[in-house]
Design a protein around this motif. Structure first.
Motif, mmCIF file in Angstrom:
data_model
loop_
_atom_site.group_PDB
_atom_site.id
_atom_site.type_symbol
_atom_site.label_atom_id
_atom_site.label_comp_id
_atom_site.label_asym_id
_atom_site.label_seq_id
_atom_site.Cartn_x
_atom_site.Cartn_y
_atom_site.Cartn_z
ATOM 1 N N ARG A 137 0.842 -1.197 0.000
ATOM 2 C CA ARG A 137 0.000 0.000 0.000
ATOM 3 C C ARG A 137 0.876 1.245 0.000
ATOM 4 O O ARG A 137 2.050 1.200 0.369
ATOM 5 C CB ARG A 137 -0.913 0.012 1.236
ATOM 6 N N GLU A 177 -4.776 0.653 -8.745
ATOM 7 C CA GLU A 177 -5.718 -0.439 -8.994
ATOM 8 C C GLU A 177 -5.214 -1.364 -10.087
ATOM 9 O O GLU A 177 -5.369 -2.586 -10.003
ATOM 10 C CB GLU A 177 -7.084 0.150 -9.367
ATOM 11 N N GLU A 231 -2.541 -0.646 -3.396
ATOM 12 C CA GLU A 231 -3.601 0.264 -2.968
ATOM 13 C C GLU A 231 -3.050 1.617 -2.538
ATOM 14 O O GLU A 231 -2.089 1.694 -1.766
ATOM 15 C CB GLU A 231 -4.365 -0.366 -1.804
#
Length: 229
Positions: free
Chosen positions: A173, A203, A208
């Motif tokens: 992330r 995406e 993320e």
């Protein structure tokens, strides 16, 4: 030295370990080729490839080579004290790298914890900085990096720079932040366009984008809370 260099050059170019590593990567090389790069040159009667094979043939396996002393290595024809010390240094470096762990710089537990951290570090910057926090699957910060300095509508503000580092650090992330030197964290249209672009790229890559913070002097704004992320 001239004889050693000449003998090294007798190795066909396509078989020279340095050239092969440069072209194909380190994983494509055999163990004796990696050792040949460390040894650099061979003795008067053989080239460095032959010397590296000779060293490996003296030991049952790589563990035995790892445990060999300087004196034991010097017992091999063509290995003097300098080369023996270089082998030992290379072995120890490999052990330390193998035992190394990825450093963590805290854990992100909420929007508030991330915003407070970034606001504290970025509020006094006099020029606009874009910073990325790279997180693992546990939301631990594995890397914090200033990606670029300048306005988000500049050509340098490109997602590839941010995601290149994400891949490099195996991040799961990302949290982004940039400061407004004016002190007002109100997002510009360029801020919103950039954020949407980053989310879309994340995406596609399976990384993320958790949030994008805009940092002011005494406050910050979360674009996730703003409804953009």
């Amino acid at each position: 030295m001239a004889q050693e260099t000449n003998l090294l050059m007798e190795v066909p170019k396509a078989s020279r370990p340095r050239e092969r590593l440069d072209q194909y990567g380190e994983k494509a090389l055999a163990t004796h080729e990696l050792l040949a790069i460390v040894l650099r040159t061979g003795p008067k009667d053989s080239n460095v490839i032959q010397l590296s094979l000779r060293v490996l043939n003296e030991f049952e396996d790589l563990y035995s080579l790892k445990m060999a002393s300087v004196e034991e290595l010097m017992g091999i024809k063509g290995i003097g004290r300098t080369k023996a010390i270089e082998i030992k240094a290379c072995v120890e470096l490999g052990i330390r790298i193998a035992n190394a762990t990825q450093l963590k710089s805290g854990t992100i537990t909420s929007t508030q914890s991330a915003g407070s951290l970034l606001q504290k570090e970025m509020r006094d910057l006099q020029q606009e900085h874009v910073v990325a926090l790279y997180l693992n699957t546990k939301n631990e910060i594995i890397k914090k990096k200033t990606i670029f300095i300048g306005s988000l509508n500049s050509s340098v503000a490109h997602p590839r720079e941010i995601f290149r580092e994400a891949v490099r650090f195996a991040a799961a992330r990302i949290i982004l932040a940039h400061n407004h030197p004016s002190g007002n964290p109100e997002p510009s249209e360029a801020d919103l366009v950039f954020t949407r672009r980053m989310v879309e790229c994340g995406e596609m890559m399976g990384i993320e984008v958790l949030d994008h913070f805009i940092i002011g002097v005494n406050q910050y704004l979360s674009l996730k809370e703003f409804g953009i992320v």
